[in-house]
Write a protein that holds these residues in place. Structure first.
Motif, PDB file in Angstrom:
ATOM      1  N   LEU A 269      14.737   5.409   5.290  1.00 17.94           N
ATOM      2  CA  LEU A 269      14.845   5.995   3.835  1.00 17.94           C
ATOM      3  C   LEU A 269      14.855   7.552   4.128  1.00 17.94           C
ATOM      4  O   LEU A 269      15.429   8.175   3.377  1.00 17.94           O
TER       5      LEU A 269
ATOM      6  N   GLN B  77       7.560   3.000  -4.183  1.00 17.41           N
ATOM      7  CA  GLN B  77       8.075   3.858  -3.078  1.00 17.41           C
ATOM      8  C   GLN B  77       8.446   5.311  -3.593  1.00 17.41           C
ATOM      9  O   GLN B  77       8.787   5.445  -4.714  1.00 17.41           O
ATOM     10  N   GLU B  78       8.006   6.287  -2.712  1.00 15.43           N
ATOM     11  CA  GLU B  78       8.308   7.573  -3.031  1.00 15.43           C
ATOM     12  C   GLU B  78       8.644   8.182  -1.604  1.00 15.43           C
ATOM     13  O   GLU B  78       8.048   7.841  -0.594  1.00 15.43           O
ATOM     14  N   VAL B  79       9.813   8.927  -1.477  1.00 20.36           N
ATOM     15  CA  VAL B  79      10.170   9.677  -0.212  1.00 20.36           C
ATOM     16  C   VAL B  79      10.436  11.202  -0.535  1.00 20.36           C
ATOM     17  O   VAL B  79      10.911  11.561  -1.534  1.00 20.36           O
TER      18      VAL B  79
ATOM     19  N   VAL C 131       7.065   9.348   3.405  1.00 18.65           N
ATOM     20  CA  VAL C 131       7.485   7.868   2.612  1.00 18.65           C
ATOM     21  C   VAL C 131       6.157   7.139   2.518  1.00 18.65           C
ATOM     22  O   VAL C 131       5.259   6.885   3.179  1.00 18.65           O
ATOM     23  N   LYS C 132       6.062   7.022   1.188  1.00 18.85           N
ATOM     24  CA  LYS C 132       4.895   5.915   0.646  1.00 18.85           C
ATOM     25  C   LYS C 132       5.355   4.797   0.018  1.00 18.85           C
ATOM     26  O   LYS C 132       6.406   4.723  -0.569  1.00 18.85           O
ATOM     27  N   SER C 133       4.779   3.521   0.485  1.00 16.61           N
ATOM     28  CA  SER C 133       5.134   2.267  -0.276  1.00 16.61           C
ATOM     29  C   SER C 133       6.414   1.969  -0.074  1.00 16.61           C
ATOM     30  O   SER C 133       7.244   1.583  -0.927  1.00 16.61           O
ATOM     31  N   ALA C 134       7.224   2.278   1.256  1.00 16.03           N
ATOM     32  CA  ALA C 134       8.454   2.030   1.614  1.00 16.03           C
ATOM     33  C   ALA C 134       8.856   0.490   1.165  1.00 16.03           C
ATOM     34  O   ALA C 134       8.259  -0.405   1.270  1.00 16.03           O
ATOM     35  N   TYR C 135      10.244   0.533   0.454  1.00 18.59           N
ATOM     36  CA  TYR C 135      10.801  -0.679   0.015  1.00 18.59           C
ATOM     37  C   TYR C 135       9.961  -1.477  -1.335  1.00 18.59           C
ATOM     38  O   TYR C 135       9.847  -2.662  -1.200  1.00 18.59           O
ATOM     39  N   ARG C 136       8.891  -0.934  -1.655  1.00 23.32           N
ATOM     40  CA  ARG C 136       7.958  -1.497  -2.822  1.00 23.32           C
ATOM     41  C   ARG C 136       8.607  -0.813  -4.094  1.00 23.32           C
ATOM     42  O   ARG C 136       8.871   0.381  -4.074  1.00 23.32           O
TER      43      ARG C 136
ATOM     44  N   SER D 228       0.878   5.789   3.285  1.00 20.10           N
ATOM     45  CA  SER D 228       2.007   6.711   3.640  1.00 20.10           C
ATOM     46  C   SER D 228       2.333   6.664   5.423  1.00 20.10           C
ATOM     47  O   SER D 228       1.514   6.393   6.124  1.00 20.10           O
TER      48      SER D 228
ATOM     49  N   PRO E  93       8.036  -4.232   5.512  1.00 19.52           N
ATOM     50  CA  PRO E  93       7.737  -3.383   4.283  1.00 19.52           C
ATOM     51  C   PRO E  93       6.876  -4.117   3.188  1.00 19.52           C
ATOM     52  O   PRO E  93       6.114  -3.812   2.525  1.00 19.52           O
TER      53      PRO E  93
END
Lengths: 249, 249
Positions: free
Chosen positions: B122, B202-204, B194-199, B221, B12
């Protein structure tokens, strides 16, 4: 939040493929729970001073219940899985069994390099296009459902990744699965077999769909069957994404 | 063997999810080649003293050709990709473009945590059962093929992972894809975005199939659509593997 329970992916097993996040989760834990073979994959240094609860193959339910019980008693607990804990592994069962405790028990899934990625890396680049991942274990899933998915994936030209192709008590599923794919895919479609990826016993064998030797498959095998575009480049299985078709023709 | 070219997965992007194997491959390299955004994910410490060749979004062919050229000149070269280099990334194109040089150019794929694993971790445990991975980008694949695969995956009750759901120039595919799934799956099927996982960004977000808000989808995404058994456990999407059905009923 009270206690913490992490479901941690070890990846293939080699510590070079263990993420720092997973390493830290194990290092921070008081208790390590897992199937004996997976606990053995954790280095002695990382296990030192920790309580180890390991159980044999058929104890998934008991193992997860025990992990939840220990975590609820206030000990930081990790359940270790090979590969990714989110792919045919323990994270789902942990959530199911812990459903009534979620207010006080913090559960986290720590991803690991999945078997499909490890096998793909060793075979070349077979997963460059759409793929379907199917477990051939009919212990928890009716064979009819598995067969329906195999047919659908074959007919829609997915690359197909097979998990759990064989075990001591299950030996006929892999031939049946290959027969389903043979009905719609050409005889020379590349098929890769990876055993014990990134472990000492690692074996990587490339077959064609019609030459596949099921006697080579064991319990630690992942199989990747190419789609209609997949071809060999040197000794590597490659499924083109389509760049050359678009920009060179 | 002469020079070495490694196609390396950053996962990620967070260094906690970079494997030691990938870290070492980058550390050992003379040259790092990659799309600008991916090169930015590599820590400054790891980049120090190395030649960096980064290019914009549309330069995949040129970037891979350049990497092969540089590696053939005798410099240890890594091509960095986010996620796993073997899933809709650069490893396939590298093999295709390097086909005539394989006698003297050693190519290795270094797996990374794929976006599907990061998103799954996530969201809970959505990938506990068979799943299909489909890219919605029709830049290199005819939409007819994508639609056929969506239909097949929906009808055979695969959990579905969507890569590349949207870009600046592609905005209608995601709604079309959801409509295909809506024809066979219930309105309250859980769908995770999941957007921008582990950045940092991040949004879930969890939707139902019928409440999914496509305006929330961006280029970074990954979307996971549950199968007929998938349900919410607390705030987590879980697809049961079947243990409770077998051992508790």
């Amino acid at each position: 939040m009270g206690s913490s329970l992490k479901v941690v992916g070890l990846g293939p097993g080699d510590s070079a493929l263990l993420t720092p996040q997973a390493q830290k989760a194990i290092a921070d834990a008081d208790v390590i729970v897992g199937y004996t073979l997976y606990v053995d994959l954790v280095s002695d240094a990382l296990k030192e001073g920790k309580e180890i609860i390991s159980t044999g193959m058929m104890g998934e339910m008991a193992r997860c219940e025990k992990a939840i019980e220990v975590a609820r008693s206030g000990k930081n607990t990790v359940v270790v899985c090979s590969g990714d804990p989110g792919i045919y592994a323990m994270s789902g069962l942990i959530y199911e069994l812990a459903e009534e405790y979620l207010d006080t028990l913090e559960i986290e899934v720590v991803a690991g390099i999945p078997a499909l990625s490890a096998a793909s890396a060793l075979l070349g680049a077979p997963l460059m296009h759409d793929f379907a991942v199917i477990s051939l274990s009919d212990l928890l899933t009716e064979w009819d459902v598995i067969e329906k998915r195999l047919k659908a994936a074959a007919e829609a030209d997915f690359v197909i990744v097979l998990y759990n192709p064989k075990s001591k008590r299950r030996d006929w599923q892999i031939e049946k699965a290959l027969d389903i794919v043979r009905e719609v895919r050409s005889a020379d479609t590349p098929v890769g077999l990876v055993k014990s990826a990134y472990r000492n016993e690692q074996e990587v064998i490339v077959f064609s769909l019609n030459s596949f030797d099921i006697s080579q498959v064991n319990m630690l095998s992942t199989i990747i069957i190419g789609n209609s575009s997949t071809r060999m480049i040197g000794e590597n299985i490659v499924t083109p994404r389509g760049y050359l078709n678009k920009y060179r023709k």
